[in-house]
Design a protein around this motif. Structure first.
Motif: not given
Lengths: 226, 471
Positions: B103-112, B196-202
């Motif tokens: 149910g992620a609405r806000l994802a943050v990404k570190s550089k990939s 507030t993010c709910d998903l992290g992608i690295s």
């Protein structure tokens, strides 16, 4: 810890892919660990590691303060005052130099100086704190790095969220080389381990170095003599 | 932004027509070259380390299925979930499915760079997940709807004025060109998002097979935030990023930052072993590792396998005189520079990228700095041979004529006399045009006009004069 019905498919996708790969014998050998260490090691176990660590930590952008068992709490009180921070997080962890008794001494000194030590550590507190004081698992002379193994007592946020990080490091915790850190920690005891080398920084805009992006912009190392 | 349909030559011309861009790229790359040299000189035995790194990577690639099996088992034992994506579409599908599932609405990404390779952000946006790049350079790229031009420093092509305008427009903050102030503004903005993010992608810099450890090397702290703040962490990893043991990490960590920026280590080297421990109050509760193939396994047993050793340090880009004078966008690929000229056609198809292997003078500067000793010039020549079918008929004919002339002296002499007759200069002694498309070929090459008498003719004359004098 499954997320959906289709998740069950995935292990067999990988298994099928692996089964598909040609089984060819490789001819390049893997260097034996002892041989590898001899080549990789840049700093041998020797005297004078503390000086080497101090130089490397300063070169990485840390401020290093040497102190004895009597004066280290006062040193930290000064650091906190200079940072104009009112709220301080103190991470007590028996696996580090900041164990229960040293932590109690520090909290008393901070409170006496009118600084507020945060105890109920929710997310809000981590974002409100101006300074976090933690111990470390090890320190590395070669690179001036701090090794922080995250666990219940040493929260991942303490060395990440507040803008100033004060690390209490015992001189006896300094190892010569990075390979000493990696040789020690197998299998992994902690879910997360961070090797911290200086304050956070970026040079993305025109190559101009700026400190303090998302991690702490200032790192103080308080080095304890035994 | 240069259009993808333009040819390499057109993109190069467009880049060259922007002197500000070229000046910025030159300055930044030369600085990195000096920093790398200083950093590597601090090691007592840099070449031994590079040989060791090359050997470890080569061994791992030769035994990749075994190590991947070991890696997956170790990850699962630590409570992580492992997925294999055969190609980019499968990777997007897996990641979108995980995002929807939590149910992620806000994802943050570190550089990939791997996530750029699979065009992940568009897929997430289409699935209704707001995705924010948190590396400062990538954040600027995102708000400008631009593309990164370097694999380590994404906005090497932008100056502070452009960044200032972008930040003011996006954040509504007062205009400032000061890099420190701009960074503070970005920090404040992204800090709220991290809360507030709910998903992290690295991405993953190195995966350790024996322990299932993920190693991330970053400088800003956004990477740590990305893998700590959200409830769910997805780590996207090319299958070639694997190394066998934790002790092997010491070799690569000592080479990566020094090759990239001259630092002994990046500010943060994070070793992740599973989701948060039972006694932790912070850290992800779910950890997913998505292993990406997307053309890599096809290279494993062929002559190009060594390109998979790449640890994405960017040293070859900084050393390359071609990259330095055209910038990253001219390559029109996620991976620019010397390594990009190889992996882009090798992963994406030679038919789609026939020109890139020719974007090189084969000077070898890249091979000298590569920490894992990829012989980039040799592989570029091989790729050129493999792409011969895409050369123009005219060029192929011209090369055949040249080869013929080089093998027959009389033809060679005839060629010399002909060249004198057909080449034209503008009075400055440098040939600018000739027959059949020579002007185009000469535009990028400095060819002096042939002299009135060739060395062979002079030699023959003076010899006969001597002989005449003596007899």
């Amino acid at each position: 810890m499954t997320t959906g019905a289709s998740h069950g498919r995935d292990p067999s996708v990988l298994a099928a892919w692996l089964a598909d790969q040609p089984a060819k014998a490789g001819k390049t050998a893997l260097p034996e660990a002892g041989v590898l260490e001899q080549v990789v090691r840049q700093v041998a176990p020797t005297v004078g590691l503390e000086d080497r660590f101090i130089r490397a930590a300063r070169a990485a952008g840390c401020e290093v303060h040497e102190a004895g068992e009597r004066d280290w709490p006062a040193a930290i009180v000064r650091i906190v005052a200079a940072a104009s921070a009112r709220e301080v997080i103190v991470a007590t962890d028996a696996a580090t130099a900041l164990d229960g008794s040293r932590s109690a001494l520090l909290c008393a000194a901070l409170q006496q100086a009118g600084q507020h030590v945060l105890t109920c550590l929710s997310d809000t507190e981590y974002f409100a704190a101006g300074v976090a004081v933690t111990g470390v698992t090890l320190a590395v002379a070669e690179t001036g790095s701090l090794i922080v193994a995250c666990s219940g007592p040493t929260d991942r946020r303490s060395s990440l969220v507040p803008p100033v990080h004060v690390a209490v490091v015992g001189m006896w915790q300094i190892v010569p080389d990075l390979c000493d850190v990696l040789a020690r920690s197998t299998p992994a005891e902690n879910a997360s381990l961070v090797i911290i080398t200086g304050p956070s920084k970026t040079a993305d805009i025109e190559g101009v170095l700026v400190r303090g992006v998302h991690g702490p912009g200032t790192v103080h190392v308080v080095l304890l003599r035994r | 932004m240069t259009p993808e349909t333009a040819s390499l030559r057109e993109r190069v011309r467009a880049a060259q027509a922007d002197p500000r861009l070229i000046a910025a790229v030159r300055l930044a790359t030369w600085r990195k070259v000096e920093q790398r040299a200083a950093g590597m000189a601090e090691l007592r035995n840099p070449d031994e380390l590079r040989a060791l790194a090359a050997q470890i990577k080569q061994h791992t690639l030769e035994n990749l299925p075994r190590y991947l099996g070991q890696f997956a088992a170790a990850l699962r034992a630590r409570g992580a979930q492992v997925h294999l994506a055969a190609d980019a579409a499968a990777a997007r599908e897996i990641i979108v499915r995980i995002a929807r599932g939590c149910g992620a609405r806000l994802a943050v990404k570190s550089k990939s760079m791997t996530s750029e390779e699979i065009h992940l952000n568009e897929a997430l946006a289409a699935a209704g997940v707001r995705t924010v790049e948190t590396d400062l350079g990538e954040f600027i790229v995102q708000i400008e709807q631009d593309r990164p031009s370097h694999i380590v420093t994404p906005i090497i092509h932008k100056d502070r004025r452009q960044v200032a305008r972008a930040m003011q427009r996006e954040l509504g903050c007062p205009y400032t060109e000061d890099p420190a102030e701009l960074t503070r503004l970005a920090r404040a903005h992204l800090r709220e998002i991290f809360r507030t993010c709910d998903l992290g992608i690295s991405g993953v810099n190195f995966g350790v097979a024996e322990s299932g450890t993920l190693c991330l090397c970053t400088n800003e702290g956004n990477g740590r935030m990305t893998v700590t703040r959200p409830r769910v962490h997805i780590a996207l990893m090319g299958i070639e990023k694997l190394i066998p043991r934790r002790i092997d990490l010491s070799v690569f960590l000592k080479l990566l930052a020094r090759s990239s920026t001259g630092q002994p280590l990046t500010v943060y080297t994070t070793l992740i072993d599973g989701p948060r421990a039972a006694d932790e109050a912070a850290g992800p509760q779910e950890l997913h590792v998505v292993l990406l193939d997307a053309g890599r396994s096809a290279l494993l047993h062929g002559p190009y396998a060594s390109v998979l050793r790449c640890i994405r340090c960017g040293a070859c880009l900084n050393a390359c005189p071609v990259y330095r004078n055209i910038g990253g966008h001219a390559y029109a690929s996620v991976y620019p520079g010397p390594i990009g000229a190889l992996v882009t056609p090798l992963l994406g198809g030679l038919a789609q990228h026939p020109e890139l292997p020719r974007a090189s003078s084969l000077c070898g500067a890249c091979a000298e700095v590569c920490p894992v000793k990829i012989d980039i010039p040799e592989l570029l020549v091989r790729l050129r041979r493999d792409s011969r079918g895409s050369q123009s008929v005219l060029k192929r004919a011209a090369l055949r004529v040249w080869a013929l002339a080089m093998r027959h002296e009389s033809l060679y002499r005839l060629g010399q006399r002909t060249l004198r007759a057909v080449l034209v200069d503008e009075g400055d002694g440098w040939a600018t045009s000739g027959p059949a498309g020579a002007a185009g070929w000469l535009a990028a090459r400095d060819l002096p006009m042939p002299p009135a008498r060739s060395f062979r003719e002079l030699w023959a004359e003076s010899l006969s004069a001597e002989r005449g004098g003596r007899t």
